[in-house]
Design a protein around this motif. Structure first.
Motif, PDB file in Angstrom:
ATOM      1  N   LEU A 291       0.986  -1.184   0.114  1.00  0.00           N
ATOM      2  CA  LEU A 291       0.032   0.195   0.278  1.00  0.00           C
ATOM      3  C   LEU A 291       0.934   1.236   0.052  1.00  0.00           C
ATOM      4  O   LEU A 291       0.361   2.353  -0.360  1.00  0.00           O
ATOM      5  N   PHE A 292       1.962   1.083   0.561  1.00  0.00           N
ATOM      6  CA  PHE A 292       2.906   2.253   0.664  1.00  0.00           C
ATOM      7  C   PHE A 292       4.460   1.689   0.689  1.00  0.00           C
ATOM      8  O   PHE A 292       4.557   0.697   1.277  1.00  0.00           O
ATOM      9  N   ILE A 324       2.192   6.184  -2.278  1.00  0.00           N
ATOM     10  CA  ILE A 324       1.033   5.793  -1.474  1.00  0.00           C
ATOM     11  C   ILE A 324       0.070   5.182  -2.397  1.00  0.00           C
ATOM     12  O   ILE A 324      -0.318   6.037  -3.413  1.00  0.00           O
ATOM     13  N   ARG A 325      -0.466   4.176  -2.389  1.00  0.00           N
ATOM     14  CA  ARG A 325      -1.279   3.440  -3.201  1.00  0.00           C
ATOM     15  C   ARG A 325      -2.635   3.615  -2.991  1.00  0.00           C
ATOM     16  O   ARG A 325      -3.820   3.127  -3.791  1.00  0.00           O
ATOM     17  N   ASP A 326      -3.105   4.017  -1.724  1.00  0.00           N
ATOM     18  CA  ASP A 326      -4.444   4.081  -1.245  1.00  0.00           C
ATOM     19  C   ASP A 326      -4.504   4.945  -0.113  1.00  0.00           C
ATOM     20  O   ASP A 326      -3.466   5.322   0.675  1.00  0.00           O
ATOM     21  N   SER A 327      -5.745   5.411   0.196  1.00  0.00           N
ATOM     22  CA  SER A 327      -5.930   6.461   1.397  1.00  0.00           C
ATOM     23  C   SER A 327      -5.757   5.724   2.647  1.00  0.00           C
ATOM     24  O   SER A 327      -6.392   4.784   3.134  1.00  0.00           O
ATOM     25  N   LYS A 362      -3.573   9.194  -2.577  1.00  0.00           N
ATOM     26  CA  LYS A 362      -2.566   8.195  -3.279  1.00  0.00           C
ATOM     27  C   LYS A 362      -1.977   9.171  -4.140  1.00  0.00           C
ATOM     28  O   LYS A 362      -2.258   9.934  -4.734  1.00  0.00           O
TER      29      LYS A 362
END
Length: 437
Positions: A291-292, A324-327, A362
């Protein structure tokens, strides 16, 4: 080597052998052989040491080990000898034998004068006796008369800083209080040889400084010998003028303290030699399933040029790139700097952009931080980075980046300046006001 001094401790062909596991060999025949050898006063046929005080070549797979293996050592009056080595190297075993707590398997030990030791918290103390009673007990064991202990009693109590508790049973002391009293007793009852193990690390910073000063003073002013074991290389440097390295029960190095510490790091593949790259930047492989993650880290000089060697008067700039691939709420980015002893010097967390509970967008991010000049002492360092959530974890790519701080000519005596005690310099400027008398 202080060859013009008297020998304080002489060790020749010292061996200490232990059996692993339960008592006995598991074989009645071998147990009987060893028992009969002791009765007859002849060498144990099951020992890993042969008749000529040499380690047998065929002992591999045996349930016996050599904690000390053919140690030869001469320590002179007034020397402060440091002993370093990894856990299990034989350091404490050697001190116990010198202190007559354990007996050697083979070898000769000669000690000139009285010896006092502090190897474990509460060494030589009886828990049911008070601090006062234990002072007199220890003095009597060292061969002092009551009047001689009386003369030293006030100094012992004052140095220990536990006067309020001196008539309390020692079993109610904290470990720090026991160390304070134990060291004070050992240092003030006029031993010719003072032995101190890592136990001083239990004490607070104030007492550690007092103890270090006392060991140096007693060695220099009264020509007493100090043998000191520690994993803290800075403390070894401050106290000891000579150092040996124990490795697998053998002396691997004997000489100057700074040279010994350097050699110790080579032998044991210390943190800084095992987990770094000598490069000013590093790109980490993309891992889309995370996710990060950290993508890139670089070290630059004041001109924003990649660099790994810096003057003590130069600032250091660290750049990070991460994705960052998502909140994700409460995400933190961190850097950590370690010295060549593997000790963390500093860490800095950047949580400002990502501290809200609502999460962040993201995307790819860039961050930078400045390490000011006159902060890190001359030496080698390793920089690591990480990104994650507190108490949950995250991404901490390895290896780290190595960089060096060196001294230069600027009117300061940097040999002294860089070797002062402590891990970092104090980046502050003096303001001095003068008035004529």
């Amino acid at each position: 080597m202080l060859t013009n001094k008297l020998l304080a401790v002489k060790i020749e062909n010292l061996y200490k052998e232990y059996r692993l596991g339960v008592i006995g060999y598991g074989s009645l025949q071998e147990d009987l052989q060893s028992w009969w050898a002791r009765i007859k006063g002849v060498p144990d046929p099951n020992s890993v040491i042969d008749y000529n005080f040499k380690e047998k070549n065929n002992h591999k797979g045996s349930n016996r080990i050599l904690a000390l293996n053919n140690i030869d050592l001469a320590v002179y009056q007034g020397e402060r000898l440091g002993i370093i080595g990894k856990n299990g190297a034989g350091k404490t075993t050697l001190l116990k034998i010198l202190s007559s707590i354990a007996s050697p398997t083979k070898g000769i030990i000669r000690i000139r004068g009285r010896i006092a030791s502090l190897i474990a918290v509460g060494t030589g103390f009886h828990g049911e006796l008070t601090g006062r009673e234990n002072i007199y007990l220890n003095g009597a064991i060292l061969g002092l008369k009551k009047i001689e202990i009386d003369q030293r009693f006030d100094a012992i109590v004052e140095f220990s800083g536990i006067k309020k508790f001196i008539d309390t049973p020692v079993k109610r002391y904290s470990s720090g209080m026991s160390v304070r009293l134990g060291f004070s007793v050992a240092a003030h009852l006029d031993p010719d040889v003072l032995i101190v193990d890592e136990v001083l690390a239990v004490g607070d910073i104030e007492f550690q400084s007092k103890a270090i000063g006392a060991m140096k003073d007693t060695s220099e002013s009264k020509d007493r010998t100090v043998i000191f074991v520690s994993h803290n290389m800075d403390t070894i440097r401050r106290i000891c003028d000579r150092c040996i390295i124990l490795d697998d029960g053998k002396i691997r190095f004997d000489g100057n303290t700074d040279e010994a510490i350097t050699e110790y790091k080579k032998i044991n593949h210390s943190f800084i030699s095992a987990d770094y790259r000598s490069s000013s930047s590093m790109i980490f492989s993309d891992k889309p399933d995370l996710l990060f993650q950290i993508l890139n880290i670089s070290i630059k000089d004041s001109s924003r040029i990649d660099e790994i060697n810096f003057s003590i008067f130069e600032p250091i700039f660290i750049n990070l790139e991460y994705i960052i691939r998502d909140s994700i709420p409460n995400l933190m980015v961190n850097i950590a700097v370690f010295n060549d002893d593997g000790l963390i010097i500093s860490s800095n967390v950047n949580d400002k952009p990502h501290s809200t509970n609502s999460g962040i967008k993201k995307g790819k991010y860039k961050a930078s931080i400045k390490i000011p000049s006159l902060l890190l002492k001359p030496g080698a360092y390793v920089l690591f980075s990480s990104i994650g959530i507190a108490d949950i974890g995250g991404h901490s790519p390895k290896p780290g980046l190595k960089f060096n701080i060196y001294s230069n000519n600027s009117g300061l005596n940097l040999t002294t300046f860089g070797s002062r005690a402590g891990k970092v310099l104090f980046p502050a400027r003096w303001e001095i006001e003068h008035k004529d008398l």
